[in-house]
Design a protein around this motif. Structure first.
Motif, PDB file in Angstrom:
ATOM      1  N   VAL A 125       0.862  -1.179   0.000  1.00 28.48           N
ATOM      2  CA  VAL A 125       0.000   0.000   0.000  1.00 28.48           C
ATOM      3  C   VAL A 125       0.897   1.226   0.000  1.00 28.48           C
ATOM      4  O   VAL A 125       1.773   1.373   0.866  1.00 28.48           O
ATOM      5  N   ALA A 126       0.704   2.098  -0.987  1.00 26.06           N
ATOM      6  CA  ALA A 126       1.505   3.318  -1.105  1.00 26.06           C
ATOM      7  C   ALA A 126       0.594   4.524  -0.939  1.00 26.06           C
ATOM      8  O   ALA A 126      -0.502   4.572  -1.500  1.00 26.06           O
ATOM      9  N   VAL A 127       1.063   5.484  -0.163  1.00 27.86           N
ATOM     10  CA  VAL A 127       0.334   6.736   0.083  1.00 27.86           C
ATOM     11  C   VAL A 127       1.259   7.880  -0.280  1.00 27.86           C
ATOM     12  O   VAL A 127       2.415   7.926   0.161  1.00 27.86           O
ATOM     13  N   GLN A 128       0.723   8.802  -1.075  1.00 26.33           N
ATOM     14  CA  GLN A 128       1.505   9.963  -1.485  1.00 26.33           C
ATOM     15  C   GLN A 128       0.817  11.228  -1.014  1.00 26.33           C
ATOM     16  O   GLN A 128      -0.370  11.433  -1.261  1.00 26.33           O
ATOM     17  N   ALA A 129       1.577  12.049  -0.299  1.00 30.87           N
ATOM     18  CA  ALA A 129       1.112  13.374   0.081  1.00 30.87           C
ATOM     19  C   ALA A 129       1.793  14.379  -0.842  1.00 30.87           C
ATOM     20  O   ALA A 129       2.364  14.023  -1.873  1.00 30.87           O
ATOM     21  N   GLU A 130       1.727  15.638  -0.445  1.00 29.81           N
ATOM     22  CA  GLU A 130       2.293  16.652  -1.329  1.00 29.81           C
ATOM     23  C   GLU A 130       3.806  16.517  -1.465  1.00 29.81           C
ATOM     24  O   GLU A 130       4.356  16.687  -2.549  1.00 29.81           O
ATOM     25  N   LEU A 131       4.476  16.195  -0.356  1.00 28.76           N
ATOM     26  CA  LEU A 131       5.928  16.070  -0.387  1.00 28.76           C
ATOM     27  C   LEU A 131       6.412  14.800   0.307  1.00 28.76           C
ATOM     28  O   LEU A 131       7.590  14.690   0.647  1.00 28.76           O
ATOM     29  N   GLU A 132       5.527  13.841   0.528  1.00 26.90           N
ATOM     30  CA  GLU A 132       5.883  12.629   1.242  1.00 26.90           C
ATOM     31  C   GLU A 132       5.310  11.406   0.530  1.00 26.90           C
ATOM     32  O   GLU A 132       4.243  11.479  -0.071  1.00 26.90           O
ATOM     33  N   VAL A 133       6.047  10.314   0.639  1.00 32.51           N
ATOM     34  CA  VAL A 133       5.585   9.021   0.137  1.00 32.51           C
ATOM     35  C   VAL A 133       5.828   7.989   1.234  1.00 32.51           C
ATOM     36  O   VAL A 133       6.932   7.901   1.777  1.00 32.51           O
ATOM     37  N   LEU A 134       4.782   7.215   1.543  1.00 33.41           N
ATOM     38  CA  LEU A 134       4.877   6.161   2.550  1.00 33.41           C
ATOM     39  C   LEU A 134       4.356   4.870   1.931  1.00 33.41           C
ATOM     40  O   LEU A 134       3.275   4.849   1.336  1.00 33.41           O
ATOM     41  N   ILE A 135       5.127   3.788   2.092  1.00 35.29           N
ATOM     42  CA  ILE A 135       4.736   2.478   1.563  1.00 35.29           C
ATOM     43  C   ILE A 135       4.681   1.490   2.720  1.00 35.29           C
ATOM     44  O   ILE A 135       5.622   1.385   3.514  1.00 35.29           O
ATOM     45  N   LEU A 136       3.559   0.771   2.796  1.00 36.11           N
ATOM     46  CA  LEU A 136       3.337  -0.243   3.818  1.00 36.11           C
ATOM     47  C   LEU A 136       3.160  -1.596   3.153  1.00 36.11           C
ATOM     48  O   LEU A 136       2.829  -1.692   1.969  1.00 36.11           O
ATOM     49  N   LYS A 137       3.342  -2.646   3.942  1.00 41.21           N
ATOM     50  CA  LYS A 137       3.049  -4.018   3.490  1.00 41.21           C
ATOM     51  C   LYS A 137       2.003  -4.606   4.427  1.00 41.21           C
ATOM     52  O   LYS A 137       2.207  -4.691   5.637  1.00 41.21           O
TER      53      LYS A 137
END
Length: 1038
Positions: A229-241
């Motif tokens: 699962v990938a989440v993108q904000a304006e200046l951030e990217v977070l990837i979870l499993k």
């Protein structure tokens, strides 16, 4: 660094005839979906046919704000606005809208249609998906078809289900089946099937599964792929499993929904610092995420792990506005390998891509998180889409392609031999390259399906420059997106393009032709090697694509499946041939490379399938170079000559190799001459070169042996003998340790089947057997040869009953490994017993006429004196084995076996079964059985047998065996036995002498009282009185 090559990634271009100006565009399933600007109607066009004809059109329930297609399930998902509210809807079976007046069913998630709506057959369905928050972003999993919805504070995951609905005139029944099988990806299966006999209808549905609660991050884009699962904000990217387990305990984390992370009022603008956290370190990103399980029928528990976190700092010094520094184009991309079997539900690789306006980033997630490539764009990029072999990006005025490194990662997962001396592949860290740019006017959006690239352009007559009123002085501390500008209908022209990309094989051919110009200009240019590496990766992508087609065709029973399979097999053969040619070119490049990369010539040449002769022909000496040949080429030749192979070189090639090493590395000539592939080398010519080498470098043992080998091949035994006599035997043994292949070589294949002796070994077996045995022992002790391989060598020399036994005897003296020692002891005992059995008939013939069948290098006395495993013969054995009663070979075998049984190492229990074949009729056979009984502690029976067969040896036996704790057997066993037997045979001088010797020992070892108890009461006490007197006198003196 980004390389730029003028290659043509595009092959054709066409304009889709759309009536109204497109607002949103997406593609998938071979179709192009177009939503008119601000409209509520979707038009579907066929991408696979020339001209992109219209397939169908259908109306939506609201103004579409976003649209996506899922290949798994062949459904559309939209966010729609109606009456200032945002709705999430899924459209299934949309292909049945070829006629606009076709029936449409509308239902809520989880509520299937019943009654007349189902009886009428399969129809398009609109599934309303209720949410507690406003949906911001939507993503479909390309592997499972699951749906991920990003809201302001949550991520909601829906699992795709296939419902089998059984209908009749009176009732309707639902059965929930397993999650969507990703092998059923065709549109016909996803659209549903109806059985005329049972009235079964297959429809799609979604099940709410998991809710992820987010804090400190506001999604602008989301992505989902195979549990990532990938989440993108304006200046951030977070990837979870997300991982599902079957555990029953509750794994939900406490929800912290009441906390409010609002910023305190401040007069300062806080800029987040740049941060990159990979793997386990990503959990330190300080973004709380909690899991809420929402599925009612899903019994699994879910856990989440952090995979990647990346934060960027805005670069205001460039004078850019806030919206110009935001991330976009988040994408998770799966890739499958050729050796995957069964359902494609677990991709071998998963990649993540996201982009800033000026740079893009590609990560590999599976098997360790790694940044593969960082793309630096020449101008501001509006959107980017990742495929398996190209990255497509659009600017305001151009479409451009970059190469990617996905196939490099997939190749290493697919083949574990890559990055060894067997195979190679360009690294994933290889610099990317940009291909030729295609110019357009006013590009706005981009989407890709297969080899189709769809572009939407709208040319403004006005300059769409955003006023810079929001520069530093007026910037807000909250990063907010400006609302999209409404497109004016006056003075605008728009176009919808479908551009076809060339196949990776076609692009490879162009790169291959491009590389020839590099090779003509500078064969050692880094650009040439980079271009060949890019072409190599394109071929690997093509092979991955054909493997997917093969996997799909296996499950296709249609009439055209056979033709499709044949075409795929033909393509695979062409690709593999192209790959071999490319590997040959890469081998040429690395063969003359620097010492850092020269080792790569070996695996690339091996993958090319070229013979050694062909590789030599491709590597001519470099003019003006300090080395005649490139280091990579020499590295390749060394490994080919030193490895175990069955390839035999011709005399011309072998002589050329001798010339190559005599010029480049003369010190390697001995090893080269010892290679079995060089058997056809000219001995006279080679001998001259070796003689010159000896004059230059001096005399060495291994060089002398090599020259002697050449003399032997010339048939000059006199010169051969002179050379071998230059050095002592021990020095020659050291020479064989340095170069074992002078004695033996292995051609691969089975464990021992291809281990063969050389001509020199055969000569030594005849003329210097001791040297051969000593050399084989030294090779074994230095781990140059295994015991089984040495046995095979002696069998090849037809010496398995002579030199092989000498080798085992020598190994007993040299080896310190207990397992080897026990194996050798058993083998030698078996051989000695076999020799005794076969030679026992010699006693019936004239010994002078009996020719020896074997001749040992070591006699029994030699082994007793030099090897601790051979024990000195017990004195009583000489009585049982009188000399000159058997042949010398028989006596030698007997003494060696007796010595082993007298030694400390042989386990008697392993030998006893072998002795059953030896009769006890002869005294030598009786002696062996008696030895085994004695070693096993059977003294009582041994004394009785000895008195029966050979009483003259009983005193010698007792003097040696009945000592220490066994001394009591003199009077407890031996004395009673002798008394009993002398009564039966009173005139037997042997028994009387033995009785007398026994009484002497008993009188010395017992007290008078004990001696009196031993005197028999049969009237013969007078015979014992002198010994009783001696016992009493000894006792008085003590």
């Amino acid at each position: 660094m980004v390389h730029v090559y003028s290659c043509h990634p595009f092959t054709s271009q066409q304009i889709v005839q759309v009536e109204k100006e497109p607002g949103l565009v997406c593609c998938g399933g071979g179709a192009l979906f177009v939503v008119a600007a601000g409209g509520c109607k979707v038009e579907v066009y066929n991408l696979e046919q020339e001209g992109c004809p219209l397939i169908c059109r259908f109306s939506t329930m609201g103004a579409v704000r976003s649209i996506q297609h899922s290949n798994i399930g062949d459904y559309l998902v939209t966010t729609e606005e109606k009456n200032s509210a945002i709705y999430l809807r899924a459209y299934t079976n949309w292909r049945y809208q070829a006629e606009e007046k076709a029936r449409v069913g509308v239902r809520l998630l989880g509520h299937l249609l019943r009654g007349a709506s189902v009886w009428g057959g399969v129809q398009m369905e609109i599934i309303e998906i209720p949410l507690s928050e406003r949906p911001i972003a939507v993503a479909c999993c390309p592997v499972t078809g699951d749906l991920l919805v990003g809201c302001e504070k949550t991520l909601v995951l829906f699992n795709l289900r296939r419902q089998i609905q059984q209908t009749s005139q009176s009732q309707s029944q639902q059965n929930l089946q397993s999650p969507w099988d990703n092998t059923q990806q065709t549109s016909s299966q996803s659209q549903g099937q109806t059985s005329g006999s049972s009235h079964n209808v297959s429809v799609l549905d979604f099940e709410l599964s998991v809710i992820l609660h987010l804090q400190k991050i506001k999604p602008t884009q989301v992505a989902l792929c195979a549990g990532y699962v990938a989440v993108q904000a304006e200046l951030e990217v977070l990837i979870l499993k997300l991982d599902a387990t079957s555990e029953t305990q509750t794994l939900e984390e406490p929800l912290e929904t009441n906390k409010d992370y609002q910023e305190e009022p401040s007069d300062f603008l806080f800029i987040p610092r740049h941060q990159e956290l990979l793997g386990d370190r990503a959990k330190d990103c300080d973004i709380p995420i909690s899991i809420e399980k929402a599925g009612l029928e899903d019994r699994r528990q879910y856990t989440r792990s952090f995979v990647l976190f990346r934060r960027f700092s805005p670069e205001f010094f460039q004078g850019c506005s806030v919206e110009e520094t935001q991330l976009h184009s988040l994408q998770l991309y799966p890739l499958f390998t050729r050796n995957q079997s069964g359902p494609l539900d677990d991709p071998a690789c998963v990649f993540c891509f996201f982009s800033l306006p000026t740079s893009g980033y590609l990560y590999s997630l599976k098997g360790g998180v790694e940044l593969l490539s960082a793309y630096q764009y020449p101008e501001k990029v509006l959107q980017a889409v990742l495929t398996d072999h190209l990255l497509h990006v659009i600017t305001r005025s151009a479409l451009q392609c970059f190469t990617v490194r996905c196939s490099s990662v997939a190749a290493r997962i697919e083949d574990p031999y890559i990055d060894t001396t067997m195979k190679a592949c360009p690294p994933s860290s290889l610099d990317v390259c940009a291909l030729r740019m295609q110019s357009f006017i006013g590009l706005q959006s981009l989407c890709v399906h297969g080899h189709h690239v769809v572009l939407l352009s709208a040319a403004d007559t006005e300059t769409p420059e955003i006023e810079r009123s929001t520069q530093r002085r007026g910037l807000s501390r909250k990063w907010t997106l400006s609302s999209p500008k409404e497109t004016s209908t006056v003075g605008h022209g728009w176009n919808l393009y479908v551009i076809d990309t060339v196949s990776p094989l076609t692009l490879y051919l162009e790169m291959e032709e491009y590389s020839r110009r590099y090779a003509e200009a500078n064969p050692q240019a880094q650009g040439l090697r980079h271009l060949l590496s890019e072409a190599h990766l394109l071929l690997r992508v093509s092979l991955l694509q054909t493997s997917e087609l093969t996997h799909i065709s296996k499950g296709d029973p249609s009439s055209g499946a056979a033709d499709k399979k044949t075409t795929v097999q033909t393509d695979v053969r062409e690709l593999e041939e192209a790959l071999r040619q490319n590997c040959a070119q890469l081998g040429d490049s690395f063969s003359r490379s620097s010492q850092k990369d020269c080792h790569l010539a070996l695996p690339y040449y091996r993958m090319s399938g070229l013979s050694v002769t062909e590789v030599i022909a491709r590597n001519h000496p470099l003019q003006g170079s300090p080395h005649y040949y490139g280091p990579g080429f020499l590295f390749y030749l060394k490994h080919c000559l030193l490895e175990e192979t069955e390839q035999i070189l011709s005399q011309e090639t072998a002589d050329e190799i001798i010339d190559i090493f005599s010029q480049s590395e003369p010190s390697m000539l001995v090893s080269v001459c010892g290679s079995p592939t060089m058997i056809n080398v000219s001995p006279a010519r080679t001998l001259q070169i070796l003689q010159h080498l000896e004059d230059t470098l001096g005399v060495s043992v291994s060089l002398t042996i090599t020259m002697a080998t050449m003399m032997l091949r010339l048939g000059d035994l006199r010169q051969y003998t002179q050379l071998m006599e230059r050095h002592a035997e021990m020095l020659l043994v050291y020479g064989f340790i340095e170069e074992p292949r002078l004695l033996l070589y292995s051609g691969g294949g089975g464990q021992y089947a291809h281990v063969c002796p050389t001509a020199l070994a055969r000569q030594l077996a005849d003329s210097h057997p001791g040297l051969l045995v000593a050399a084989m022992v030294a090779l074994h002790e230095n781990s140059k040869v295994q015991l089984g391989q040495a046995d095979h060598i002696f069998k090849e020399l037809d010496c398995e009953n002579s030199l092989q036994v000498d080798f085992w005897e020598a190994m007993l003296m040299a080896s310190s490994h207990d397992a080897v020692i026990q194996e050798l002891l058993f083998r030698l005992a078996s051989v000695y017993i076999d020799r005794l059995t076969n030679s026992s008939s010699d006693t019936h013939h004239n010994l002078s006429q009996t020719s020896p069948k074997w001749k040992s290098l070591k006699s029994a006395d030699d082994l007793i004196n030099s090897c601790s495993h051979y024990g000195a013969l017990y004195p009583w054995l000489t009585v049982l084995s009188p000399p000159h009663t058997t042949s010398s070979q028989h006596r030698e075998a007997l003494h060696k076996l007796q010595s082993l049984l007298c030694g400390p190492s042989l386990s008697v229990g392993t030998v006893v079964p072998l002795l059953d074949c030896l009769s006890e009729e002869a005294l030598w056979g009786f002696s062996l059985h008696l030895l085994c009984s004695t070693r096993r502690g059977q003294y009582h029976s041994s004394i009785e047998k000895l008195l029966d067969r050979c009483p003259q040896a009983v005193i010698a036996y007792a003097n040696h065996q009945l000592q220490d704790q066994n001394m009591v057997l003199w009077w407890q066993k031996l004395l009673p036995e002798l008394c009993k037997r002398t009564r039966r045979e009173p005139y037997n001088s042997v028994l009387l002498a033995a009785l007398k010797e026994t009484l002497v020992v008993v009188a010395m070892e017992t007290s008078p009282a004990e001696f009196l108890e031993l005197i028999p009461d049969d009237g013969t006490a007078s015979y014992f009185l002198p010994h009783l007197l001696t016992c009493s006198q000894r006792h008085l003196l003590a």
